[in-house]
Design a protein around this motif. Structure first.
Motif, PDB file in Angstrom:
ATOM      1  N   LEU A 112      47.065  35.095  74.336  1.00  0.00           N
ATOM      2  CA  LEU A 112      46.736  35.085  72.915  1.00  0.00           C
ATOM      3  C   LEU A 112      45.294  35.560  72.773  1.00  0.00           C
ATOM      4  O   LEU A 112      44.365  34.910  73.243  1.00  0.00           O
ATOM      5  N   ALA A 113      45.120  36.716  72.144  1.00  0.00           N
ATOM      6  CA  ALA A 113      43.826  37.378  72.085  1.00  0.00           C
ATOM      7  C   ALA A 113      42.869  36.756  71.081  1.00  0.00           C
ATOM      8  O   ALA A 113      41.665  36.953  71.170  1.00  0.00           O
ATOM      9  N   CYS A 114      43.407  36.016  70.122  1.00  0.00           N
ATOM     10  CA  CYS A 114      42.578  35.403  69.092  1.00  0.00           C
ATOM     11  C   CYS A 114      43.383  34.299  68.414  1.00  0.00           C
ATOM     12  O   CYS A 114      44.571  34.128  68.699  1.00  0.00           O
ATOM     13  N   GLU A 115      42.732  33.599  67.513  1.00  0.00           N
ATOM     14  CA  GLU A 115      43.414  32.540  66.785  1.00  0.00           C
ATOM     15  C   GLU A 115      44.480  33.137  65.873  1.00  0.00           C
ATOM     16  O   GLU A 115      44.263  34.172  65.236  1.00  0.00           O
ATOM     17  N   SER A 116      45.636  32.505  65.826  1.00  0.00           N
ATOM     18  CA  SER A 116      46.712  32.963  64.955  1.00  0.00           C
ATOM     19  C   SER A 116      46.303  32.793  63.496  1.00  0.00           C
ATOM     20  O   SER A 116      45.487  31.940  63.163  1.00  0.00           O
ATOM     21  N   VAL A 117      46.878  33.629  62.633  1.00  0.00           N
ATOM     22  CA  VAL A 117      46.577  33.556  61.204  1.00  0.00           C
ATOM     23  C   VAL A 117      47.823  33.078  60.467  1.00  0.00           C
ATOM     24  O   VAL A 117      48.891  33.676  60.602  1.00  0.00           O
ATOM     25  N   ILE A 118      47.669  31.971  59.745  1.00  0.00           N
ATOM     26  CA  ILE A 118      48.760  31.475  58.909  1.00  0.00           C
ATOM     27  C   ILE A 118      48.217  31.263  57.496  1.00  0.00           C
ATOM     28  O   ILE A 118      47.022  31.043  57.306  1.00  0.00           O
ATOM     29  N   CYS A 119      49.097  31.367  56.522  1.00  0.00           N
ATOM     30  CA  CYS A 119      48.707  31.076  55.148  1.00  0.00           C
ATOM     31  C   CYS A 119      49.903  30.484  54.413  1.00  0.00           C
ATOM     32  O   CYS A 119      51.053  30.733  54.773  1.00  0.00           O
ATOM     33  N   CYS A 120      49.598  29.694  53.398  1.00  0.00           N
ATOM     34  CA  CYS A 120      50.645  29.088  52.585  1.00  0.00           C
ATOM     35  C   CYS A 120      51.013  30.047  51.459  1.00  0.00           C
ATOM     36  O   CYS A 120      50.136  30.489  50.698  1.00  0.00           O
ATOM     37  N   GLU A 121      52.287  30.414  51.418  1.00  0.00           N
ATOM     38  CA  GLU A 121      52.822  31.341  50.408  1.00  0.00           C
ATOM     39  C   GLU A 121      52.158  32.717  50.536  1.00  0.00           C
ATOM     40  O   GLU A 121      51.965  33.197  51.635  1.00  0.00           O
ATOM     41  N   ALA A 122      51.801  33.339  49.418  1.00  0.00           N
ATOM     42  CA  ALA A 122      51.235  34.693  49.438  1.00  0.00           C
ATOM     43  C   ALA A 122      49.826  34.676  50.021  1.00  0.00           C
ATOM     44  O   ALA A 122      49.029  33.792  49.700  1.00  0.00           O
ATOM     45  N   PRO A 123      49.512  35.655  50.873  1.00  0.00           N
ATOM     46  CA  PRO A 123      48.174  35.689  51.468  1.00  0.00           C
ATOM     47  C   PRO A 123      47.112  36.027  50.420  1.00  0.00           C
ATOM     48  O   PRO A 123      47.289  36.944  49.621  1.00  0.00           O
ATOM     49  N   ASP A 124      46.017  35.260  50.438  1.00  0.00           N
ATOM     50  CA  ASP A 124      44.897  35.561  49.556  1.00  0.00           C
ATOM     51  C   ASP A 124      43.933  36.487  50.302  1.00  0.00           C
ATOM     52  O   ASP A 124      44.200  36.915  51.433  1.00  0.00           O
ATOM     53  N   ASP A 125      42.794  36.795  49.667  1.00  0.00           N
ATOM     54  CA  ASP A 125      41.843  37.715  50.295  1.00  0.00           C
ATOM     55  C   ASP A 125      41.309  37.178  51.615  1.00  0.00           C
ATOM     56  O   ASP A 125      41.053  37.950  52.540  1.00  0.00           O
ATOM     57  N   VAL A 126      41.162  35.869  51.725  1.00  0.00           N
ATOM     58  CA  VAL A 126      40.675  35.269  52.973  1.00  0.00           C
ATOM     59  C   VAL A 126      41.696  35.490  54.090  1.00  0.00           C
ATOM     60  O   VAL A 126      41.349  35.908  55.202  1.00  0.00           O
ATOM     61  N   ALA A 127      42.971  35.224  53.801  1.00  0.00           N
ATOM     62  CA  ALA A 127      44.026  35.413  54.808  1.00  0.00           C
ATOM     63  C   ALA A 127      44.158  36.881  55.190  1.00  0.00           C
ATOM     64  O   ALA A 127      44.313  37.215  56.374  1.00  0.00           O
ATOM     65  N   LEU A 128      44.091  37.774  54.204  1.00  0.00           N
ATOM     66  CA  LEU A 128      44.198  39.209  54.508  1.00  0.00           C
ATOM     67  C   LEU A 128      43.000  39.677  55.332  1.00  0.00           C
ATOM     68  O   LEU A 128      43.150  40.488  56.247  1.00  0.00           O
ATOM     69  N   GLY A 129      41.824  39.141  55.046  1.00  0.00           N
ATOM     70  CA  GLY A 129      40.643  39.470  55.852  1.00  0.00           C
ATOM     71  C   GLY A 129      40.791  38.980  57.284  1.00  0.00           C
ATOM     72  O   GLY A 129      40.402  39.664  58.233  1.00  0.00           O
ATOM     73  N   ALA A 130      41.375  37.784  57.445  1.00  0.00           N
ATOM     74  CA  ALA A 130      41.609  37.248  58.791  1.00  0.00           C
ATOM     75  C   ALA A 130      42.619  38.112  59.537  1.00  0.00           C
ATOM     76  O   ALA A 130      42.488  38.332  60.749  1.00  0.00           O
ATOM     77  N   CYS A 131      43.625  38.616  58.831  1.00  0.00           N
ATOM     78  CA  CYS A 131      44.613  39.500  59.460  1.00  0.00           C
ATOM     79  C   CYS A 131      43.967  40.816  59.893  1.00  0.00           C
ATOM     80  O   CYS A 131      44.251  41.324  60.984  1.00  0.00           O
ATOM     81  N   CYS A 132      43.102  41.349  59.054  1.00  0.00           N
ATOM     82  CA  CYS A 132      42.398  42.580  59.406  1.00  0.00           C
ATOM     83  C   CYS A 132      41.538  42.344  60.645  1.00  0.00           C
ATOM     84  O   CYS A 132      41.531  43.169  61.567  1.00  0.00           O
ATOM     85  N   ALA A 133      40.836  41.214  60.701  1.00  0.00           N
ATOM     86  CA  ALA A 133      40.006  40.876  61.865  1.00  0.00           C
ATOM     87  C   ALA A 133      40.868  40.724  63.110  1.00  0.00           C
ATOM     88  O   ALA A 133      40.482  41.148  64.209  1.00  0.00           O
ATOM     89  N   LEU A 134      42.052  40.112  62.958  1.00  0.00           N
ATOM     90  CA  LEU A 134      42.994  39.965  64.075  1.00  0.00           C
ATOM     91  C   LEU A 134      43.361  41.362  64.612  1.00  0.00           C
ATOM     92  O   LEU A 134      43.346  41.600  65.816  1.00  0.00           O
ATOM     93  N   GLY A 135      43.671  42.281  63.710  1.00  0.00           N
ATOM     94  CA  GLY A 135      43.992  43.652  64.115  1.00  0.00           C
ATOM     95  C   GLY A 135      42.848  44.341  64.827  1.00  0.00           C
ATOM     96  O   GLY A 135      43.039  45.038  65.814  1.00  0.00           O
ATOM     97  N   LYS A 136      41.626  44.132  64.330  1.00  0.00           N
ATOM     98  CA  LYS A 136      40.454  44.736  64.976  1.00  0.00           C
ATOM     99  C   LYS A 136      40.302  44.211  66.391  1.00  0.00           C
ATOM    100  O   LYS A 136      39.986  44.980  67.315  1.00  0.00           O
ATOM    101  N   THR A 137      40.484  42.912  66.561  1.00  0.00           N
ATOM    102  CA  THR A 137      40.368  42.316  67.902  1.00  0.00           C
ATOM    103  C   THR A 137      41.339  42.966  68.868  1.00  0.00           C
ATOM    104  O   THR A 137      40.982  43.300  70.008  1.00  0.00           O
ATOM    105  N   LEU A 138      42.574  43.172  68.441  1.00  0.00           N
ATOM    106  CA  LEU A 138      43.576  43.788  69.313  1.00  0.00           C
ATOM    107  C   LEU A 138      43.306  45.278  69.526  1.00  0.00           C
ATOM    108  O   LEU A 138      43.667  45.829  70.566  1.00  0.00           O
ATOM    109  N   GLY A 139      42.712  45.917  68.545  1.00  0.00           N
ATOM    110  CA  GLY A 139      42.514  47.365  68.610  1.00  0.00           C
ATOM    111  C   GLY A 139      41.278  47.798  69.366  1.00  0.00           C
ATOM    112  O   GLY A 139      41.149  48.963  69.735  1.00  0.00           O
ATOM    113  N   GLU A 140      40.342  46.877  69.592  1.00  0.00           N
ATOM    114  CA  GLU A 140      39.079  47.243  70.266  1.00  0.00           C
ATOM    115  C   GLU A 140      39.263  47.469  71.745  1.00  0.00           C
ATOM    116  O   GLU A 140      40.079  46.869  72.387  1.00  0.00           O
TER     117      GLU A 140
END
Length: 140
Positions: A112-140
């Protein structure tokens, strides 16, 4: 250039929105990134350097059982030693499905390369930002 992929299942569009944010992060990091709904994903993922998997909690806090869980079980043997990350949304509970999924991945030898991202119902800007950061971690 790292070859990465996002593979997800989404029933309402919440996990799909998260997957798109993960993909964007991978691309921002300079990765050769692809995004697949689980039905269109390759059965052989061994050629990817890193993978992100997304699935919402279903029923009694489990992975979607008809399509995603069987496909993921097929990929598990290919994940040993590979950096992966997990994400998904839920409607109730406390994220137990994600903790169980993380344990299952660790048991399969995935890293597991980073902390998993979970959100309740629709993702807000914080959750979407965490998902983008998750992608960056995997892509670097």
């Amino acid at each position: 250039m790292k070859k990465t992929a996002v593979i997800y299942w989404s029933g309402t569009g919440n996990t799909e929105a998260m997957a798109n944010a993960v993909l964007e992060g991978m691309k921002q990091a300079g990765a050769d990134a692809a995004c697949f709904e689980v039905d269109g994903a390759p059965s052989d993922v061994s050629g990817y350097d890193a993978l992100a998997f997304g699935c919402p909690a279903m029923g009694a806090e489990v992975l979607e059982e008809e399509v995603f869980a069987p496909a993921f079980d097929g990929w598990k043997p290919q994940l040993a030693g590979k950096p992966i990350a997990l994400f998904g949304s839920y409607g109730w509970g406390d994220g137990e499905w994600m903790r169980n999924w993380e344990d299952d991945c660790r048991a399969a030898g995935a890293k597991l390369a980073c902390e998993s991202v979970i959100c309740c119902e629709a993702p807000d800007d914080v959750a979407l930002g965490a998902c983008c950061a998750l992608g960056k971690t995997l892509g670097e």
